[in-house]
Each structure stands twice: as C-alpha cells, then as structure tokens.
Enzyme design. Structure first.
Site, PDB file in Angstrom:
ATOM      1  NE  ARG A 163      -4.033  -1.729   2.312  1.00 24.23           N
ATOM      2  CZ  ARG A 163      -4.304  -2.104   3.568  1.00 24.23           C
ATOM      3  NH1 ARG A 163      -3.907  -1.384   4.585  1.00 24.23           N
ATOM      4  NH2 ARG A 163      -5.008  -3.185   3.788  1.00 24.23           N
ATOM      5  NE  ARG A 177      -9.721   7.087  -5.512  1.00 26.87           N
ATOM      6  CZ  ARG A 177     -10.289   6.603  -4.447  1.00 26.87           C
ATOM      7  NH1 ARG A 177      -9.601   5.960  -3.548  1.00 26.87           N
ATOM      8  NH2 ARG A 177     -11.585   6.746  -4.254  1.00 26.87           N
ATOM      9  NE  ARG A 229      -7.612   5.248   2.470  1.00 26.34           N
ATOM     10  CZ  ARG A 229      -8.503   4.676   3.283  1.00 26.34           C
ATOM     11  NH1 ARG A 229      -9.657   5.260   3.519  1.00 26.34           N
ATOM     12  NH2 ARG A 229      -8.234   3.530   3.865  1.00 26.34           N
ATOM     13  CG  ASP A 245      -9.199  -3.492  -4.577  1.00 23.95           C
ATOM     14  OD1 ASP A 245      -9.964  -4.484  -4.492  1.00 23.95           O
ATOM     15  OD2 ASP A 245      -8.863  -2.815  -3.598  1.00 23.95           O
ATOM     16  CE1 TYR A 284     -12.765  -7.959   1.415  1.00 26.07           C
ATOM     17  CE2 TYR A 284     -10.882  -9.141   0.510  1.00 26.07           C
ATOM     18  CZ  TYR A 284     -11.401  -8.135   1.322  1.00 26.07           C
ATOM     19  OH  TYR A 284     -10.543  -7.327   2.027  1.00 26.07           O
TER      20      TYR A 284
END
Length: 367
Positions: free
Chosen positions: A37, A50, A41, A86, A164
């Site tokens: 990552r 973004r 962010r 992703d 998921y």
C-alpha cells in the site's frame, strides 16, 4: 490466454535491479525495500488525485493508476513499484458488482449465498476483455518509470477472493465463507478452481504487459486453521505458481520472480517455502529468526516490520529497522512492512523507514 499479447518491446533499461536480484537470491549491496500500500491515502497527493473519483473508476483508468503508482517513488528511494489496483477486480471480471462504500469499504451488491449462485458467475473469463485496463496501466507505468525500479503486478489468491465474494465485504470472522468450506466442500473447490484459472491468466497477462515480478495476496489466510489451509488454500497457491510459470515459458515471456504473502499463516511457512515461489512474504507476528529457520536458505524472505512501528518517533524507527535487519540478515531478504501502510501515517516516517533500511543494510554489509 490470447497469444496476441506479446511483451511490448522497447521498455526503458532497468537502472536499479536490487529488488529483483534479492528475489532471485543473488547478492545485493543494500537490502531492497518497498511497502505494501505504498500508493495510498497517507500521501496528500494521492488524496488529491483520487478526490473526485469513484475508487473502481480510478482502478479502470490506466492514466490514474500510473500516476498513483509513481507518487511514492517521487518522494522515496524505494526499490520497487507496485501497480495501483485492487484484488477485487477479479470478482468483477467474473461478473460480480463491487462498489466502494465510504466508511465501510468494498461491498458486493449481491454476494454468493447459495451454491446455485455459482452459476451466475462467468465460467470462462477473457482476461484481456475484462481486465485489459490493468494491463494497459502496467504497460504505461513501466514506460513512465523510465527504468528507475522494477514494477510488481499482483492478484488476490483464491481463498481470499472467495471469502470476499461470500461475505460481501470485510468480516472479522469470515464465518459465512468458512461455513461453505464445511457445508459445501465440493462447490467450494469448484469456485476456488475457477478463481485459480482466472488468477493464472491474469498474472500471465500482467507479465506480458510489463510486470517484472508478481505478488499473490492470501490476505485472509489467518482465518483458516492448518487443516483448512491445507485443503482449500495451499493447493491453489501451488497450482498458480506452477501454471503461471509454465504459461510464461509457453508464451516465451520472462520468468519473473513470484512472491506469496499469506497473512497470519505461520503454521504453513514450511509448506509455503516449497510452493514454487521465489519469495515468501511475512506479517509482523513472527520472529525473523524463526521464519528463516522454517523457510530455509533457498527462498528469499520479505517483511515484516509492524506497520504501527511507523507511528514511533523517527529515530526509533531506525533502531527497529536495524534490529529487523540483524534478525533476517541483509541477503536473500527484501525489507517491507508486515502489512500495508495505514491512511493516517506520516509520509516522513515512511521516508525514515526506507532510508534506515538502506543505511543500516549497507553498514552491515561493509562490516
């Protein structure tokens, strides 16, 4: 996979191959480092890029993926880039709808509830048609990197993707997905096999597009015990490594190093060492010496600083890194965190981590 994807030639010459050499077990002057990552962010420029975009719309824009992949490299002397994408693009390729819900994370509008729901999934996936945008992002990024560092491609592993698809999003227990393993073992294997086939083609397509290494994320390994891991995760992890390598050979594509990261699967480290991957990634809950003892000398290790260590004062980060390097040794080793960076982390502390790996490993190598 369609044979028309040949490696686009004319990529810039690689200037820093430290990460690839470490992955292949060759000697390096310093220990290479990258962060899971690392495009994320915690960077203000990431949030700006973004800001107005839907998350998966960003994933589908090769130009934005390229920009986000390059951002951390403008700040830090990292030894590898990992393509911004992703793991849930694979369930999307199978025909499932996934949306990013603010404050909640990725959410499936219609998760798999019954075995019959498997029939709604695409049984044959043309990865170029469904995931071509990832391949375009890789090719564009590989050119834009101008050979500074290698580019890593990745995918989620079958069990993690399956969990998921059944849970419909994140879960602390994975009880819905695990109940399938106990109640519907045959259907579970059917789904896992379908996922393994798509993941294999997807990874091969990433190499054809320009990826120079591949990481498989079994992020939910820790929800399985040793027996379920043996039955429902490990066989597919092994098969993917083998199938990717044989397809790369068939298509005359480069045999790139592969990394397996099975979070919280300490009980399986010996098996993972023999699963066909050049590198085994480790989370922060295992001692370097123990991991080395279980995995042996023929596989490179990657990891495993606790991501929360980056909240420590900068000088303390240096001490923690030095201790980690002493535990792993500086060779056949790629420094990383034991999981991804968190959004509220201070970029300067990420910089301190990267710098400490380079400084201390060079010092240890000299002496």
């Amino acid at each position: 996979l369609c044979s028309c994807i040949h490696s686009p030639k004319g990529f810039p010459k690689l200037k820093n191959d430290t990460f690839l050499r470490a992955a292949r077990g060759e000697e390096t002057e310093h220990t290479p480092v990258w962060c899971m990552r690392q495009a994320g962010r915690y960077l203000p420029e990431f949030r700006e890029t973004r800001a107005a975009q839907d998350f998966f719309a960003t994933c589908r824009s090769p130009k934005l993926c390229c920009e986000l992949t390059l951002q951390p490299l403008r700040r830090f002397p990292l030894d590898a880039a990992i393509i911004f994408s992703d793991i849930l693009v694979v369930p999307q390729a199978l025909g499932m709808e996934v949306v990013m819900v603010p404050g909640k994370g990725p959410t499936f509008t219609e998760p798999l509830k019954e075995v019959e729901d498997l029939l709604k999934l695409r049984q044959k996936v043309d990865v170029t048609a469904e995931l071509g945008y990832v391949f375009q992002a890789i090719t564009l990024t590989r050119h834009s990197l101008e050979g500074r560092v290698p580019l890593i491609g990745f995918s989620g592993a079958p069990w993690t993707l399956m969990s998921y698809m059944i849970e419909g999003g994140g879960s602390t227990t994975m009880s819905k997905a695990k109940s399938w393993l106990y109640r519907h073992p045959e259907a579970s294997h059917r789904l896992l096999q379908l996922l393994a086939d798509v993941v294999t083609d997807y990874l091969v397509g990433q190499v054809a597009a320009g990826a120079q290494a591949l990481q498989l994320f079994e992020s939910h390994a820790g929800h399985l015990g040793p027996e379920q891991f043996q039955d429902f995760a490990l066989p597919y992890i092994r098969d993917i490594a083998q199938a990717v390598k044989s397809k790369l050979k068939e298509e005359a594509l480069p045999l790139v190093p592969m990394i397996i990261f099975a979070k919280d699967a300490h009980y399986a480290l010996r098996d993972l060492a023999h699963a066909g991957y050049e590198v085994v990634g480790l989370d922060w809950t295992i001692r370097p010496q123990e991991a080395r003892a279980q995995i042996g000398k023929d596989v490179t290790l990657q990891g495993n600083l606790d991501p929360c260590a980056l909240y420590a004062p900068k000088e303390k980060i240096g001490d923690l890194v030095k201790k980690m390097l002493e535990g792993f040794g500086t060779q056949r080793y790629i420094a990383n965190l034991g999981h991804g960076l968190y959004p509220d982390m201070n970029p300067e502390h990420v910089g301190a981590f990267v710098e400490a790996v380079h400084t201390h490993s060079r010092h240890i190598n000299k002496h």
